[in-house]
Design a protein around this motif. Structure first.
Motif, mmCIF file in Angstrom:
data_model
loop_
_atom_site.group_PDB
_atom_site.id
_atom_site.type_symbol
_atom_site.label_atom_id
_atom_site.label_comp_id
_atom_site.label_asym_id
_atom_site.label_seq_id
_atom_site.Cartn_x
_atom_site.Cartn_y
_atom_site.Cartn_z
ATOM 1 N N LYS A 139 0.843 -1.164 -0.045
ATOM 2 C CA LYS A 139 -0.068 0.059 0.031
ATOM 3 C C LYS A 139 0.830 1.129 0.066
ATOM 4 O O LYS A 139 0.445 2.312 -0.676
ATOM 5 N N TYR A 140 1.756 1.298 0.746
ATOM 6 C CA TYR A 140 2.626 2.508 0.663
ATOM 7 C C TYR A 140 3.465 2.448 -0.534
ATOM 8 O O TYR A 140 3.726 3.810 -1.013
ATOM 9 N N MET A 141 3.882 1.526 -1.204
ATOM 10 C CA MET A 141 4.547 1.531 -2.525
ATOM 11 C C MET A 141 3.407 2.019 -3.586
ATOM 12 O O MET A 141 3.864 2.971 -4.319
ATOM 13 N N GLU A 142 2.266 1.585 -3.587
ATOM 14 C CA GLU A 142 1.329 2.033 -4.577
ATOM 15 C C GLU A 142 1.135 3.380 -4.265
ATOM 16 O O GLU A 142 0.966 4.280 -5.380
ATOM 17 N N GLU A 143 0.836 3.939 -3.231
ATOM 18 C CA GLU A 143 0.626 5.482 -2.938
ATOM 19 C C GLU A 143 1.965 6.297 -3.251
ATOM 20 O O GLU A 143 1.609 7.602 -3.519
ATOM 21 N N ASN A 144 3.179 5.946 -3.413
ATOM 22 C CA ASN A 144 4.354 6.651 -3.342
ATOM 23 C C ASN A 144 5.352 6.017 -4.753
ATOM 24 O O ASN A 144 6.341 6.125 -4.576
ATOM 25 N N ILE A 145 4.358 5.550 -5.567
ATOM 26 C CA ILE A 145 5.218 4.794 -6.680
ATOM 27 C C ILE A 145 6.326 5.745 -7.501
ATOM 28 O O ILE A 145 7.147 5.221 -7.874
ATOM 29 N N GLU A 146 5.957 6.989 -7.679
ATOM 30 C CA GLU A 146 6.706 7.925 -8.416
ATOM 31 C C GLU A 146 7.886 8.408 -7.781
ATOM 32 O O GLU A 146 9.094 8.144 -8.129
ATOM 33 N N LEU A 147 7.860 8.569 -6.430
ATOM 34 C CA LEU A 147 9.070 8.683 -5.517
ATOM 35 C C LEU A 147 9.945 7.471 -5.344
ATOM 36 O O LEU A 147 11.106 7.564 -5.513
ATOM 37 N N LEU A 148 9.302 6.389 -5.368
ATOM 38 C CA LEU A 148 10.072 5.307 -5.197
ATOM 39 C C LEU A 148 10.796 4.752 -6.622
ATOM 40 O O LEU A 148 11.906 4.204 -6.469
ATOM 41 N N ASN A 149 10.231 5.117 -7.575
ATOM 42 C CA ASN A 149 10.834 4.775 -8.740
ATOM 43 C C ASN A 149 12.214 5.515 -8.850
ATOM 44 O O ASN A 149 13.211 5.082 -9.391
ATOM 45 N N ARG A 150 12.264 6.813 -8.518
ATOM 46 C CA ARG A 150 13.688 7.603 -8.294
ATOM 47 C C ARG A 150 14.564 7.018 -7.343
ATOM 48 O O ARG A 150 15.959 7.338 -7.561
ATOM 49 N N TYR A 151 13.969 6.827 -6.358
ATOM 50 C CA TYR A 151 14.732 6.460 -5.065
ATOM 51 C C TYR A 151 14.767 5.030 -4.478
ATOM 52 O O TYR A 151 15.044 4.699 -3.435
ATOM 53 N N LYS A 152 14.541 4.075 -5.496
ATOM 54 C CA LYS A 152 14.358 2.407 -5.292
ATOM 55 C C LYS A 152 15.597 2.029 -4.393
ATOM 56 O O LYS A 152 15.611 1.170 -3.860
ATOM 57 N N HIS A 153 16.729 2.745 -4.810
ATOM 58 C CA HIS A 153 17.974 2.400 -4.283
ATOM 59 C C HIS A 153 18.133 2.107 -2.677
ATOM 60 O O HIS A 153 18.779 1.780 -1.987
ATOM 61 N N ARG A 154 17.176 3.252 -2.025
ATOM 62 C CA ARG A 154 17.181 3.390 -0.712
ATOM 63 C C ARG A 154 16.215 2.039 -0.192
ATOM 64 O O ARG A 154 16.252 2.032 1.381
ATOM 65 N N LEU A 155 15.674 1.293 -0.724
ATOM 66 C CA LEU A 155 14.762 0.157 -0.435
ATOM 67 C C LEU A 155 15.772 -1.077 0.082
ATOM 68 O O LEU A 155 16.828 -1.144 -0.793
#
Length: 120
Positions: free
Chosen positions: A24-40
């Motif tokens: 749910k967190y990922m779906e709500e913030n998908i654009e931000l996570l696309n840019r900074y997925k290396h932080r996961l």
């Protein structure tokens, strides 16, 4: 929620096997996570790849995935919680697939639901 809190929360949810909340967190913030997925963390990155490419993942389960599901079912039937958690921890993307639910036995579904890793 700040970016740092978001990444910390997602990583914590994945570590605690709470794949539903993490998704749910990922779906709500998908654009931000696309840019900074290396932080996961690695497991969270795999789950994010699945969420981001959900339309592409509509194919049937392969032989390896079916074997993993069979192992999950065996651990659940024997109530081997330690082995069950170790196997499930690395498989967030597999558990998020629609077809997976049909192959899980009732014991596995109950354990996954109690761990908030699956909504039945």
């Amino acid at each position: 929620m700040s970016e740092r809190e978001l990444f910390t929360t997602i990583n914590k949810c994945v570590n605690e096997l709470d794949f539903v909340s993490a998704r749910k967190y990922m779906e709500e913030n998908i654009e931000l996570l696309n840019r900074y997925k290396h932080r996961l963390q690695h497991n969270a990155q795999e789950l994010f790849e699945f969420v981001a490419n959900r339309d592409l993942n509509s194919e049937m389960l392969n032989r390896k995935e079916l074997n993993i599901i069979q192992a999950i079912n065996e651990y659940a039937a024997n109530f081997n919680i330690r082995g069950f958690k170790l196997l499930v921890k690395e498989r967030g993307a597999l558990l998020s697939k629609k077809d997976t639910l049909a192959y899980l036995n009732e014991d596995a579904k109950a354990l996954l639901e109690s761990m908030n890793a699956l909504i039945v």
